[in-house]
Scaffold this motif. Sequence first.
Motif, PDB file in Angstrom:
ATOM      1  N   THR A 138       0.768  -1.284  -0.015  1.00 25.40           N
ATOM      2  CA  THR A 138       0.144  -0.097  -0.077  1.00 25.40           C
ATOM      3  C   THR A 138       0.656   1.294  -0.140  1.00 25.40           C
ATOM      4  OG1 THR A 138      -0.152  -0.206   2.311  1.00 25.40           O
ATOM      5  CG2 THR A 138      -1.883  -1.064   1.268  1.00 25.40           C
ATOM      6  N   PRO A 193      -0.386  -1.156  -7.375  1.00 23.76           N
ATOM      7  CA  PRO A 193      -1.482  -0.650  -6.836  1.00 23.76           C
ATOM      8  C   PRO A 193      -2.505  -1.780  -6.584  1.00 23.76           C
ATOM      9  CG  PRO A 193      -1.177   0.174  -9.042  1.00 23.76           C
ATOM     10  CD  PRO A 193      -0.031  -0.609  -8.712  1.00 23.76           C
ATOM     11  N   TYR A 194      -2.666  -2.576  -7.300  1.00 24.44           N
ATOM     12  CA  TYR A 194      -3.837  -3.502  -7.359  1.00 24.44           C
ATOM     13  C   TYR A 194      -3.431  -4.922  -6.836  1.00 24.44           C
ATOM     14  CZ  TYR A 194      -5.853   0.286  -9.592  1.00 24.44           C
ATOM     15  OH  TYR A 194      -5.940   1.718  -9.865  1.00 24.44           O
ATOM     16  N   LYS A 234      -8.177  -0.614  -2.446  1.00 22.62           N
ATOM     17  CA  LYS A 234      -7.560  -1.013  -3.582  1.00 22.62           C
ATOM     18  C   LYS A 234      -8.822  -1.197  -4.666  1.00 22.62           C
ATOM     19  CE  LYS A 234      -3.068  -3.164  -2.491  1.00 22.62           C
ATOM     20  NZ  LYS A 234      -2.297  -2.916  -3.460  1.00 22.62           N
ATOM     21  N   ALA A 272      -9.862   2.434  -5.291  1.00 21.87           N
ATOM     22  CA  ALA A 272      -8.940   2.990  -6.091  1.00 21.87           C
ATOM     23  C   ALA A 272      -9.086   2.808  -7.704  1.00 21.87           C
ATOM     24  CB  ALA A 272      -7.502   2.799  -5.625  1.00 21.87           C
ATOM     25  N   GLU A 324      -9.636   5.021 -11.251  1.00 22.78           N
ATOM     26  CA  GLU A 324      -8.534   4.791 -12.000  1.00 22.78           C
ATOM     27  C   GLU A 324      -9.398   4.460 -13.499  1.00 22.78           C
ATOM     28  OE1 GLU A 324      -4.536   3.150 -13.677  1.00 22.78           O
ATOM     29  OE2 GLU A 324      -5.008   3.067 -11.556  1.00 22.78           O
TER      30      GLU A 324
END
Length: 360
Positions: A206, A212-213, A258, A261, A265
């Motif tokens: 993190t 990021p995933y 995540k 996010a 995105e």
Amino acid sequence: MGAAVVLGIESSCDETGAGLVREGRLLGHALASSMDEHARFGGVVPEIAARAHLQSFTPVVRQALDRAGLRMSDIGAVAVTTGPGLSGALQVGLAGAKTLAYSLGVPLYGVHHLAGHVAADALEHGPLPDPCVVLIVSGGHTSLLLVRDLARDPIVHLGDTLDDAAGECFDKVARVFGLPYPGGPAVDRAARDGDPRAVRFPRALTGPGDDPYAFSFSGVKTAAARWAEGHRLRGEEVPVADGAASLQEAVADVLTRKAVAACREFGVGTLVVVGGVAANSRVRSLAERRCAAAGITLRVPPRGLCTDNGAMIAAVGDLLVRAGAEPAPLEVSVDPSAPLEYASLTPLAQTPARGAVRAA
């Protein structure tokens, strides 16, 4: 002629499931579990699971038909999990599904188990939005996916777990905490009386520069185990409720952070959370709060459809039938470690190479 009634068969682990779906509507389903037989071993024993599927297959199918008010002759197609899962367990389900399909003269469809979890939500909330972000969290899998047309399009992996899945983490830590199997529900129950801020367990991947995933739950599993062992070495009673609440908070925090996010995105307005860990109370409540704050629609199946079941496999089969997908060939087999690429999964049986020596 009306739309086909699709019978779905699930036998990838320790649940034998049968479900009946027509045009996206669940008509009836039934489930038998061998979980109690595995509990004394602290995990699923493949041989016990396969034997339980053999015993449960016919009664479960009959019970699903009875609940739907249907007869065997009403079935217009059969869908079955062909992977991933325990090899012997998958083979039992496939053998039974083949027998039914061929005796009834109806098409057979092989289904990827994880696509079934995705489709389970559509039985409760209607067709999946195109596109949507899907978070699969279960005992063996943790993935963030970008899903378009589930029956036709490839499934895009945004990120997967690099080691333990979220449910696997709960199971292993529950054992260290002295909680019963299965660990996920036991952790959830224990956490009700605990303080989620009591222990600051790590949140892996993190930080800046991390994928990021992607997910990793090995570190939090180890940290929780060491925390419990530290109390025991000092002769202290382990504050299990605080440990369970803190562990649950760490896992739910990473999962939902995540997932939201990813929605932001990729400009996706709907997050779908599925799989056994989607039944976890903190995962659900934190996802609700964070999605509401981000203006994202959250969809989570009812708890009965989060864990493995035949209805979810029937839901995928129903989508494949309505999309005009090709049925599985006669030589369809199973793939216990199949990656999730498409909802349809029709691995072929391996044939001996020409000239190979057969065992006597």
